[in-house]
Design an enzyme around this catalytic site. Structure first.
Site, mmCIF file in Angstrom:
data_model
loop_
_atom_site.group_PDB
_atom_site.id
_atom_site.type_symbol
_atom_site.label_atom_id
_atom_site.label_comp_id
_atom_site.label_asym_id
_atom_site.label_seq_id
_atom_site.Cartn_x
_atom_site.Cartn_y
_atom_site.Cartn_z
ATOM 1 N N GLU A 99 -9.599 -3.253 -20.872
ATOM 2 C CA GLU A 99 -8.904 -3.889 -21.994
ATOM 3 C C GLU A 99 -9.339 -3.311 -23.325
ATOM 4 O OE1 GLU A 99 -7.043 -6.096 -24.849
ATOM 5 O OE2 GLU A 99 -9.207 -5.811 -24.836
ATOM 6 N N HIS B 136 -12.685 -9.600 -22.833
ATOM 7 C CA HIS B 136 -11.518 -9.142 -23.598
ATOM 8 C C HIS B 136 -12.034 -8.129 -24.624
ATOM 9 C CE1 HIS B 136 -7.389 -10.685 -25.296
ATOM 10 N NE2 HIS B 136 -7.467 -9.381 -25.276
ATOM 11 N N HIS C 290 -13.033 -15.242 -21.710
ATOM 12 C CA HIS C 290 -12.056 -16.303 -21.456
ATOM 13 C C HIS C 290 -12.288 -16.955 -20.095
ATOM 14 C CE1 HIS C 290 -9.804 -14.980 -24.959
ATOM 15 N NE2 HIS C 290 -9.723 -13.760 -24.462
ATOM 16 N N ASN D 104 -8.973 -12.702 -29.615
ATOM 17 C CA ASN D 104 -8.510 -11.472 -28.977
ATOM 18 C C ASN D 104 -9.531 -10.354 -29.125
ATOM 19 O OD1 ASN D 104 -7.132 -8.761 -28.854
ATOM 20 N ND2 ASN D 104 -5.373 -10.024 -28.339
ATOM 21 N N ASP E 149 -2.588 -2.475 -30.334
ATOM 22 C CA ASP E 149 -3.511 -3.422 -29.712
ATOM 23 C C ASP E 149 -4.922 -3.214 -30.258
ATOM 24 O OD1 ASP E 149 -4.909 -5.126 -28.053
ATOM 25 O OD2 ASP E 149 -3.774 -4.611 -26.267
ATOM 26 N N ASN E 150 -5.615 -2.192 -29.780
ATOM 27 C CA ASN E 150 -7.014 -1.993 -30.154
ATOM 28 C C ASN E 150 -7.193 -0.875 -31.165
ATOM 29 O OD1 ASN E 150 -7.980 -4.045 -28.429
ATOM 30 N ND2 ASN E 150 -7.844 -2.681 -26.676
#
Length: 328
Positions: free
Chosen positions: A54, A114, A134, A168, A269-270
């Site tokens: 991720e 995550h 999570h 996140n 996203d990242n």
């Protein structure tokens, strides 16, 4: 007849609203994008993490750290095993990963990592790994100390707070302090869908320290990745459905001031920041609709975008590569 007419008009108006919202959401997800596959020249397949990585971050003059096997309620899961943190020696031509052993009183069976971030303490050189976790679908932050000679993580503590409700990604700025993004305002599954459906820009960035916990920036339509500039003066936040990187300046009181926004044309996203050049490397989803439905016969793909001179008047945004596989 009057009541029937009102009811008919109400139903028609609702149908128009839903139709308009669905069309808008499809455009926000960039459903129309079809890209030509473009492999990076020195791209290598890393075996052993078929359930997916991720997030990735790199220790200065050291290995890369990978968080793997995240279980996300809106995306397919490729393994029932708990998540793990791996290290990867980028200088090793064999590109072999090593799973980090977690030491201490920590529930490894429910580990669901995550976003991650590294912090090196200037006082003693100790390296800390912050991990968004999570377990059972909740949000919390784990702090570990990296024990390099044992290839292990020593569990330090777990941080929970009502403002850290949909975390996140994270960027550490101290041994127990960090900035984190919440990618939704609501925690209820149905209401989470309502947010992007109605284009509610209610996501935020939270600052946490043992002395202070506060929302320091808001107005994001799903805030995902976050990272910090090499001089520690600016934060970069990906505004996912607006297809932008938001630049924020860190003030003395830890509150953030808005500097600018840079269009990237993809669902970012990242974010990883080059410590020498200050360039941003972005892991993106080029087509969000494909990512959600995830048809194995028509995979969504992953896109790598680089931003040079982001603080200048004319930052340079380039697609570096596109591959027909997905990074969660």
């Amino acid at each position: 007849m009057g009541k029937l007419a009102v009811l008919s008009l109400s139903v028609a108006a609702l149908a128009v609203l839903i139709g308009e919202r669905l069309i808008t959401l499809r455009h926000l997800s960039l459903y129309y994008r079809e890209l030509t596959q473009n492999y990076l020249p020195n791209c290598h397949h890393i075996e052993g993490i078929e359930c997916g990585a991720e997030d990735t971050t790199i220790l200065e003059n050291g290995p890369a750290f990978l968080s793997t096997c995240v279980k996300h309620p809106d995306l397919p899961s490729y393994s029932d095993d708990p998540g793990k943190i791996y290290t990867l020696n980028l200088m090793d031509s064999k590109m072999k990963i090593k799973a980090l052993n977690i030491k201490g009183d920590f529930d490894k069976d429910s580990f669901n990592p995550h976003g991650i971030s590294l912090y090196t303490d200037d006082k003693d050189g100790a390296v800390y790994l912050f991990v968004v976790n999570h377990p059972q679908g909740n949000s919390q932050v784990e702090i570990f100390r990296f024990v390099e000679d044992e290839n292990a993580l020593q569990y330090i503590k777990t941080i929970k707070h009502e403002l850290l409700h949909n975390v996140n990604d994270i960027v550490a700025v101290g041994t127990e302090s960090f900035y984190a993004t919440n990618d939704h305002y609501f925690t209820n599954g149905i209401l989470k869908f309502v947010e992007p459906f109605l284009s509610l820009s209610w996501c935020d960035v939270v600052y946490y320290s043992p002395q202070t916990v506060q929302v320091v920036a808001g107005g994001f339509l799903i805030s995902n990745g976050i990272n910090i500039s090499p001089d520690k003066r600016h934060l970069y936040v990906s505004d996912f459905l607006k297809h932008k990187i938001v630049v924020l300046e860190i003030q003395k009181n830890t509150v953030l001031s808005h500097v600018k926004e840079v269009d990237v044309g993809s669902l970012c996203d990242n974010i990883e920041v080059d410590r020498e050049s200050g360039d941003l490397w972005l892991g993106c989803h080029p087509n969000g609709l494909k990512c959600v439905f995830h048809d194995p016969n028509d995979p969504p793909g992953s896109e790598v975008i680089r931003i040079e001179n982001i603080l200048s008047e004319k930052p340079r945004v380039n697609q570096v590569g596109y591959m027909q596989m997905t990074a969660v």
